[in-house]
Scaffold this motif. Structure first.
Motif, PDB file in Angstrom:
ATOM      1  N   SER A  16       0.836  -1.203   0.000  1.00  0.00           N
ATOM      2  CA  SER A  16       0.000   0.000   0.000  1.00  0.00           C
ATOM      3  C   SER A  16       0.870   1.252   0.000  1.00  0.00           C
ATOM      4  CB  SER A  16      -0.925   0.020   1.220  1.00  0.00           C
ATOM      5  OG  SER A  16      -0.196   0.293   2.390  1.00  0.00           O
ATOM      6  N   ALA A  17       0.355   2.283  -0.650  1.00  0.00           N
ATOM      7  CA  ALA A  17       1.067   3.561  -0.684  1.00  0.00           C
ATOM      8  C   ALA A  17       1.228   4.122   0.726  1.00  0.00           C
ATOM      9  CB  ALA A  17       0.331   4.553  -1.580  1.00  0.00           C
ATOM     10  N   SER A  18       0.220   3.928   1.565  1.00  0.00           N
ATOM     11  CA  SER A  18       0.305   4.465   2.931  1.00  0.00           C
ATOM     12  C   SER A  18       1.391   3.756   3.737  1.00  0.00           C
ATOM     13  CB  SER A  18      -1.044   4.381   3.642  1.00  0.00           C
ATOM     14  OG  SER A  18      -1.482   3.049   3.739  1.00  0.00           O
ATOM     15  N   ARG A  19       1.552   2.449   3.557  1.00  0.00           N
ATOM     16  CA  ARG A  19       2.611   1.728   4.270  1.00  0.00           C
ATOM     17  C   ARG A  19       3.975   2.172   3.778  1.00  0.00           C
ATOM     18  NH1 ARG A  19       5.741  -2.717   3.395  1.00  0.00           N
ATOM     19  NH2 ARG A  19       4.491  -3.524   1.679  1.00  0.00           N
ATOM     20  N   ILE A  20       4.129   2.292   2.468  1.00  0.00           N
ATOM     21  CA  ILE A  20       5.406   2.754   1.908  1.00  0.00           C
ATOM     22  C   ILE A  20       5.738   4.135   2.480  1.00  0.00           C
ATOM     23  CG2 ILE A  20       6.569   3.520  -0.212  1.00  0.00           C
ATOM     24  CD1 ILE A  20       6.408   0.512  -0.116  1.00  0.00           C
ATOM     25  N   ALA A  21       4.752   5.026   2.500  1.00  0.00           N
ATOM     26  CA  ALA A  21       4.974   6.377   3.027  1.00  0.00           C
ATOM     27  C   ALA A  21       5.406   6.318   4.483  1.00  0.00           C
ATOM     28  CB  ALA A  21       3.703   7.214   2.881  1.00  0.00           C
ATOM     29  N   GLU A  23       6.757   3.815   6.212  1.00  0.00           N
ATOM     30  CA  GLU A  23       8.059   3.179   6.409  1.00  0.00           C
ATOM     31  C   GLU A  23       9.213   4.000   5.840  1.00  0.00           C
ATOM     32  OE1 GLU A  23       7.654  -0.847   4.971  1.00  0.00           O
ATOM     33  OE2 GLU A  23       6.274  -1.369   6.596  1.00  0.00           O
ATOM     34  N   GLU A  24       8.939   4.814   4.826  1.00  0.00           N
ATOM     35  CA  GLU A  24       9.986   5.661   4.248  1.00  0.00           C
ATOM     36  C   GLU A  24      10.031   7.040   4.893  1.00  0.00           C
ATOM     37  OE1 GLU A  24      12.434   4.941   2.049  1.00  0.00           O
ATOM     38  OE2 GLU A  24      11.777   2.858   2.107  1.00  0.00           O
ATOM     39  N   GLY A  25       9.064   7.327   5.780  1.00  0.00           N
ATOM     40  CA  GLY A  25       9.057   8.605   6.480  1.00  0.00           C
ATOM     41  C   GLY A  25       8.696   9.793   5.604  1.00  0.00           C
ATOM     42  N   VAL A  26       7.793   9.564   4.645  1.00  0.00           N
ATOM     43  CA  VAL A  26       7.373  10.646   3.756  1.00  0.00           C
ATOM     44  C   VAL A  26       5.855  10.790   3.807  1.00  0.00           C
ATOM     45  CG1 VAL A  26       9.346  10.343   2.206  1.00  0.00           C
ATOM     46  CG2 VAL A  26       7.206   9.136   1.718  1.00  0.00           C
ATOM     47  N   ASP A  27       5.369  11.897   3.311  1.00  0.00           N
ATOM     48  CA  ASP A  27       3.936  12.125   3.223  1.00  0.00           C
ATOM     49  C   ASP A  27       3.335  11.193   2.167  1.00  0.00           C
ATOM     50  OD1 ASP A  27       1.499  13.790   1.990  1.00  0.00           O
ATOM     51  OD2 ASP A  27       1.861  14.415   4.063  1.00  0.00           O
ATOM     52  N   PRO A  28       2.160  10.632   2.420  1.00  0.00           N
ATOM     53  CA  PRO A  28       1.531   9.741   1.426  1.00  0.00           C
ATOM     54  C   PRO A  28       1.346  10.389   0.056  1.00  0.00           C
ATOM     55  CG  PRO A  28       0.413   9.541   3.521  1.00  0.00           C
ATOM     56  CD  PRO A  28       1.392  10.686   3.666  1.00  0.00           C
ATOM     57  N   SER A  29       1.156  11.706   0.027  1.00  0.00           N
ATOM     58  CA  SER A  29       0.986  12.363  -1.275  1.00  0.00           C
ATOM     59  C   SER A  29       2.260  12.279  -2.113  1.00  0.00           C
ATOM     60  CB  SER A  29       0.568  13.821  -1.104  1.00  0.00           C
ATOM     61  OG  SER A  29       1.608  14.575  -0.518  1.00  0.00           O
ATOM     62  N   LEU A  30       3.428  12.223  -1.461  1.00  0.00           N
ATOM     63  CA  LEU A  30       4.675  12.094  -2.207  1.00  0.00           C
ATOM     64  C   LEU A  30       4.707  10.758  -2.930  1.00  0.00           C
ATOM     65  CD1 LEU A  30       8.175  13.196  -1.431  1.00  0.00           C
ATOM     66  CD2 LEU A  30       7.839  10.818  -2.031  1.00  0.00           C
ATOM     67  N   VAL A  31       4.214   9.701  -2.288  1.00  0.00           N
ATOM     68  CA  VAL A  31       4.201   8.379  -2.907  1.00  0.00           C
ATOM     69  C   VAL A  31       3.337   8.409  -4.166  1.00  0.00           C
ATOM     70  CG1 VAL A  31       3.604   5.943  -2.608  1.00  0.00           C
ATOM     71  CG2 VAL A  31       4.614   7.217  -0.703  1.00  0.00           C
ATOM     72  N   THR A  32       2.139   8.932  -4.060  1.00  0.00           N
ATOM     73  CA  THR A  32       1.257   8.950  -5.229  1.00  0.00           C
ATOM     74  C   THR A  32       1.793   9.862  -6.324  1.00  0.00           C
ATOM     75  OG1 THR A  32      -0.170  10.627  -4.218  1.00  0.00           O
ATOM     76  CG2 THR A  32      -0.799   8.347  -3.901  1.00  0.00           C
ATOM     77  N   LYS A  33       2.394  10.985  -5.943  1.00  0.00           N
ATOM     78  CA  LYS A  33       2.969  11.885  -6.945  1.00  0.00           C
ATOM     79  C   LYS A  33       4.183  11.258  -7.615  1.00  0.00           C
ATOM     80  CE  LYS A  33       1.219  16.135  -4.972  1.00  0.00           C
ATOM     81  NZ  LYS A  33       1.532  17.401  -4.300  1.00  0.00           N
ATOM     82  N   ALA A  34       4.986  10.517  -6.859  1.00  0.00           N
ATOM     83  CA  ALA A  34       6.137   9.825  -7.450  1.00  0.00           C
ATOM     84  C   ALA A  34       5.668   8.783  -8.457  1.00  0.00           C
ATOM     85  CB  ALA A  34       6.986   9.174  -6.357  1.00  0.00           C
ATOM     86  N   ILE A  35       4.642   8.041  -8.092  1.00  0.00           N
ATOM     87  CA  ILE A  35       4.108   7.020  -9.001  1.00  0.00           C
ATOM     88  C   ILE A  35       3.576   7.660 -10.279  1.00  0.00           C
ATOM     89  CG2 ILE A  35       2.242   5.324  -9.294  1.00  0.00           C
ATOM     90  CD1 ILE A  35       2.634   4.651  -6.276  1.00  0.00           C
TER      91      ILE A  35
END
Length: 77
Positions: A16-21, A23-35
């Motif tokens: 999940s994007a939220s788990r990645i965020a 565990e990586e210490g970033v905002d969940p929006s960064l994960v979706t924007k990176a994708i």
């Protein structure tokens, strides 16, 4: 790989994007924007490499190298 394909692989692998965020210490929006290719900084590249590992693909398929290139040495250092 297109964002929809990445999300599909993430779903198949239980990532999940939220788990990645978290565990990586970033905002969940960064994960979706990176994708979606809307963020390209060091944190976005780190997130994409993490996703690639989790879903079992080469990071290049997500548009990132295995590692960031070394930073240029500063003058006078």
């Amino acid at each position: 790989m297109k964002p929809a394909e990445i999300y599909g692989h993430m779903m198949i692998h239980g990532v999940s994007a939220s788990r990645i965020a978290r565990e990586e210490g970033v905002d969940p929006s960064l994960v979706t924007k990176a994708i979606r290719g809307e963020r390209r900084g060091p944190a976005a590249r780190r997130v994409l490499r993490r996703i690639a590992r989790e879903i079992g693909v080469d990071p290049a398929e997500l548009g990132v190298a295995d590692e960031d290139p070394p930073q240029a040495a500063q003058a006078g250092g």
